[in-house]
Motif scaffolding. Structure first.
Motif, mmCIF file in Angstrom:
data_model
loop_
_atom_site.group_PDB
_atom_site.id
_atom_site.type_symbol
_atom_site.label_atom_id
_atom_site.label_comp_id
_atom_site.label_asym_id
_atom_site.label_seq_id
_atom_site.Cartn_x
_atom_site.Cartn_y
_atom_site.Cartn_z
ATOM 1 N N ASN A 171 0.685 -1.175 0.127
ATOM 2 C CA ASN A 171 -0.046 -0.117 -0.068
ATOM 3 C C ASN A 171 0.865 1.279 0.210
ATOM 4 O OD1 ASN A 171 -2.253 -1.734 0.153
ATOM 5 N ND2 ASN A 171 -2.703 -1.397 2.252
ATOM 6 N N GLY A 172 0.303 2.268 -0.403
ATOM 7 C CA GLY A 172 0.880 3.750 -0.333
ATOM 8 C C GLY A 172 0.043 4.727 -0.033
ATOM 9 N N ILE A 173 0.538 6.049 0.667
ATOM 10 C CA ILE A 173 -0.270 7.093 0.693
ATOM 11 C C ILE A 173 0.627 8.310 -0.060
ATOM 12 C CG2 ILE A 173 -1.278 6.429 2.732
ATOM 13 C CD1 ILE A 173 0.727 7.839 4.374
ATOM 14 N N ARG A 174 0.015 9.411 -0.062
ATOM 15 C CA ARG A 174 0.664 10.549 -0.936
ATOM 16 C C ARG A 174 1.904 10.998 -0.088
ATOM 17 N NH1 ARG A 174 -3.124 13.516 2.593
ATOM 18 N NH2 ARG A 174 -2.130 15.331 3.108
ATOM 19 N N GLU A 175 2.807 11.523 -0.795
ATOM 20 C CA GLU A 175 4.238 11.715 -0.368
ATOM 21 C C GLU A 175 4.212 12.979 0.680
ATOM 22 O OE1 GLU A 175 8.790 11.639 -2.040
ATOM 23 O OE2 GLU A 175 7.069 11.372 -3.514
ATOM 24 N N VAL A 307 2.887 -7.164 9.275
ATOM 25 C CA VAL A 307 3.232 -5.945 10.143
ATOM 26 C C VAL A 307 4.951 -5.734 9.840
ATOM 27 C CG1 VAL A 307 3.119 -4.734 12.048
ATOM 28 C CG2 VAL A 307 1.259 -5.564 10.880
ATOM 29 N N PRO A 308 5.613 -7.069 10.588
ATOM 30 C CA PRO A 308 7.207 -6.851 10.630
ATOM 31 C C PRO A 308 7.967 -6.261 9.402
ATOM 32 C CG PRO A 308 6.464 -8.641 11.768
ATOM 33 C CD PRO A 308 5.377 -8.251 11.029
ATOM 34 N N GLU A 309 7.237 -6.434 8.093
ATOM 35 C CA GLU A 309 7.820 -5.983 6.984
ATOM 36 C C GLU A 309 7.531 -4.265 6.860
ATOM 37 O OE1 GLU A 309 6.473 -8.220 3.444
ATOM 38 O OE2 GLU A 309 5.962 -9.897 4.648
ATOM 39 N N VAL A 310 7.063 -3.964 7.831
ATOM 40 C CA VAL A 310 6.450 -2.348 7.589
ATOM 41 C C VAL A 310 7.180 -1.555 8.762
ATOM 42 C CG1 VAL A 310 4.793 -0.572 7.650
ATOM 43 C CG2 VAL A 310 4.307 -2.786 6.408
ATOM 44 N N VAL A 311 7.083 -2.232 9.943
ATOM 45 C CA VAL A 311 7.581 -1.643 11.287
ATOM 46 C C VAL A 311 8.880 -2.249 11.618
ATOM 47 C CG1 VAL A 311 7.054 -0.898 13.644
ATOM 48 C CG2 VAL A 311 5.272 -0.981 11.915
ATOM 49 N N GLY A 312 10.039 -1.569 11.415
ATOM 50 C CA GLY A 312 11.417 -2.051 11.940
ATOM 51 C C GLY A 312 11.217 -2.034 13.449
ATOM 52 N N ARG A 352 11.764 5.668 5.866
ATOM 53 C CA ARG A 352 11.392 4.479 5.264
ATOM 54 C C ARG A 352 10.160 4.512 4.470
ATOM 55 N NH1 ARG A 352 10.382 -1.160 6.724
ATOM 56 N NH2 ARG A 352 10.065 -2.127 4.768
ATOM 57 N N PHE A 353 9.265 5.498 4.878
ATOM 58 C CA PHE A 353 7.960 5.613 4.111
ATOM 59 C C PHE A 353 8.281 6.242 2.797
ATOM 60 C CE2 PHE A 353 5.629 9.495 2.872
ATOM 61 C CZ PHE A 353 4.404 8.715 2.480
ATOM 62 N N GLU A 354 9.360 7.392 2.752
ATOM 63 C CA GLU A 354 9.594 7.965 1.364
ATOM 64 C C GLU A 354 10.202 6.810 0.457
ATOM 65 O OE1 GLU A 354 12.118 10.978 2.677
ATOM 66 O OE2 GLU A 354 10.327 12.310 3.207
ATOM 67 N N ARG A 355 11.084 5.892 1.150
ATOM 68 C CA ARG A 355 11.519 4.969 0.276
ATOM 69 C C ARG A 355 10.689 3.918 -0.528
ATOM 70 N NH1 ARG A 355 15.080 2.884 3.706
ATOM 71 N NH2 ARG A 355 13.926 0.759 3.744
ATOM 72 N N ASP A 356 9.869 3.486 0.552
ATOM 73 C CA ASP A 356 8.974 2.151 0.051
ATOM 74 C C ASP A 356 7.529 2.274 -0.220
ATOM 75 O OD1 ASP A 356 11.325 0.743 -0.185
ATOM 76 O OD2 ASP A 356 11.224 0.347 2.153
ATOM 77 N N PHE A 357 6.942 3.330 0.518
ATOM 78 C CA PHE A 357 5.232 3.305 0.761
ATOM 79 C C PHE A 357 4.524 4.438 0.328
ATOM 80 C CE2 PHE A 357 7.001 0.444 4.110
ATOM 81 C CZ PHE A 357 6.689 -0.632 3.769
ATOM 82 N N LEU A 359 2.197 6.462 -2.543
ATOM 83 C CA LEU A 359 1.286 6.249 -3.506
ATOM 84 C C LEU A 359 2.018 5.969 -4.930
ATOM 85 C CD1 LEU A 359 -1.531 5.538 -3.732
ATOM 86 C CD2 LEU A 359 -1.992 7.966 -4.004
ATOM 87 N N ALA A 360 2.921 6.713 -4.931
ATOM 88 C CA ALA A 360 3.339 6.688 -6.358
ATOM 89 C C ALA A 360 4.125 5.332 -6.716
ATOM 90 C CB ALA A 360 4.418 8.105 -6.755
ATOM 91 N N HIS A 361 4.738 4.869 -5.475
ATOM 92 C CA HIS A 361 5.385 3.583 -5.773
ATOM 93 C C HIS A 361 4.198 2.410 -6.088
ATOM 94 C CE1 HIS A 361 8.799 4.870 -3.328
ATOM 95 N NE2 HIS A 361 9.308 4.936 -4.505
ATOM 96 N N GLN A 362 3.159 2.618 -5.398
ATOM 97 C CA GLN A 362 1.989 1.878 -5.534
ATOM 98 C C GLN A 362 1.522 1.875 -6.884
ATOM 99 O OE1 GLN A 362 -1.200 2.381 -3.002
ATOM 100 N NE2 GLN A 362 -2.358 0.328 -3.648
ATOM 101 N N ALA A 363 1.240 3.051 -7.146
ATOM 102 C CA ALA A 363 0.586 3.114 -8.464
ATOM 103 C C ALA A 363 1.330 2.764 -9.698
ATOM 104 C CB ALA A 363 -0.041 4.433 -8.783
ATOM 105 N N ARG A 364 2.736 2.977 -9.754
ATOM 106 C CA ARG A 364 3.448 2.268 -10.691
ATOM 107 C C ARG A 364 3.480 0.846 -10.815
ATOM 108 N NH1 ARG A 364 3.080 7.352 -10.636
ATOM 109 N NH2 ARG A 364 1.181 6.606 -11.366
ATOM 110 N N ALA A 365 3.642 0.218 -9.630
ATOM 111 C CA ALA A 365 3.642 -1.332 -9.736
ATOM 112 C C ALA A 365 2.284 -1.864 -10.227
ATOM 113 C CB ALA A 365 3.854 -1.688 -8.150
#
Length: 379
Positions: A171-175, A307-312, A352-357, A359-365
């Protein structure tokens, strides 16, 4: 131009519906034309959700959807899809046996579309009668999407999706989410918090498995309980019991129930917070974890599924056994007592959010998946 029709049959607005509205609005408008087919809106919030999509230029159609109990509805859906002629029909399944149990898939195939589903909670135990119907319908499935690698295993082992058809797209949200973090002091004042308490934020439906009562119990046991204030964003069937528990534990003045809040209001509440807590027992990839990370908040979350894939753990937050109240209390104490740790975890969470999560990352995928189904190269 690739036409994508998202199918939503939920009776209320939740994270799965946000998934559709955010993704549909983020597709490249030069190459994709999204639309939404939804069930008749009974809930006013679902109607407002549809109106918001229309205001953003996304075509929305409501039809009765009661498959398999009303076979006539399958014909009405097929007739709509024939007329709309989408290249891809993307069915949204909040739970593995929602979304008309996948029965829209053969209807979509009959209308000439490629088929995609998003399964948000594939780990839900099998309901055998529904699973049998769903597996038959999934013979018409091209791609199944889920949000985490841990949850992808359940698509194969529990939901019967062939592994080559499974894709993982987070999932992603706006940057720019959370950029108003600097206004946190003003937001705290607006919420009536005029001291230096550590503000814990809970966002979500108030259901037993989400863990709000366990969080309140943990506050009562925490050594730092006098320093804590909990803001609860959401409503649900477990709200009355949660309010009563707060009263029983002597925390009524330290637990504020804000009710359901729209996206903008939720963003301002997070801006007022110091920690996001979600000790839930079952989650796919909840948006609130991403929203907290984008807002620079450390997270306390259940050590469950993806969840552990998102929260370190120890890096962007603390993972706990969501059923262990004492462990939740220790996590509250750890973060409440150390503002530098909170700041460090919050900063790393934002990175971590800016790198992986986003909305632009999600939409392109997702765009790449749609193109691959149609045999079109990604530019």
């Amino acid at each position: 131009m690739i036409s994508v029709c998202y199918v939503v049959d939920a009776p209320v607005v939740g994270g799965a519906e946000l998934y559709v509205s955010r993704l549909a609005g983020a597709l490249d408008a030069r190459r994709f034309r999204p639309s939404v087919l939804m069930r008749d809106a009974g809930d006013p919030r679902l109607a407002r959700w549809a109106d918001d999509l229309r205001e953003r230029g996304i075509h929305v159609t409501s039809l009765p959807m009661h498959l398999p109990f009303a076979p006539r509805h399958a014909f009405d859906i097929w007739r709509f899809l024939e007329r709309r002629a989408p290249h891809v029909v993307h069915v949204n399944l909040p739970g593995p046996y929602d979304g008309q149990m996948g029965l829209i898939l053969p209807v979509a195939k009959a209308a000439g579309a490629c088929t995609v589903v998003t399964e948000h909670l594939p780990m839900v135990p099998v309901l055998w009668k529904r699973a049998a119907v769903k597996r038959a319908a999934y013979r018409f499935l091209d791609v199944a999407v889920t949000m985490t690698h841990a949850n992808a295993r359940y698509l194969v082992e529990r939901q019967g999706v062939p592994a080559p058809r499974v894709r993982v797209v987070a999932n992603g949200i706006r940057e720019d989410y959370g950029v108003a973090r600097a206004t946190g002091v003003e937001q705290r004042w607006a919420l009536g918090i005029r001291d230096s308490r550590v503000v814990i934020v809970y966002v979500g439906h108030i259901l037993p498995h989400k863990g709000l009562r366990r969080l309140i119990d943990a506050m009562a046991r925490a050594r730092t309980r006098e320093q804590l204030h909990l803001l609860v964003v959401g409503s649900g069937p477990d709200e009355a019991a949660s309010r009563q528990l707060a009263a029983d534990r002597g925390l009524s003045a330290q637990v504020s129930f804000l009710g359901w809040c729209d996206a903008a209001r939720t963003e301002t509440v997070l801006a007022a917070g110091d920690v996001l807590a979600l000790p839930s027992e079952i989650e796919g990839l909840p948006y609130v974890l991403l929203e907290a990370m984008a807002s620079g908040l450390p997270v306390i979350a259940g050590r469950v599924y993806g969840v552990p894939e998102v929260v370190g753990d120890g890096v962007t937050g603390l993972l706990v056994d969501p059923g262990n109240v004492d462990e939740i209390a220790v996590a509250l104490d750890t973060l409440a007592a150390d503002p530098e740790l909170r700041a460090r975890m919050g900063s790393q969470g934002r990175q971590r959010f800016e790198r992986d999560f986003t909305l632009a990352h999600q939409a392109r995928a997702m765009e790449a998946i749609y193109r691959s189904l149609l045999g079109r190269a990604t530019p």
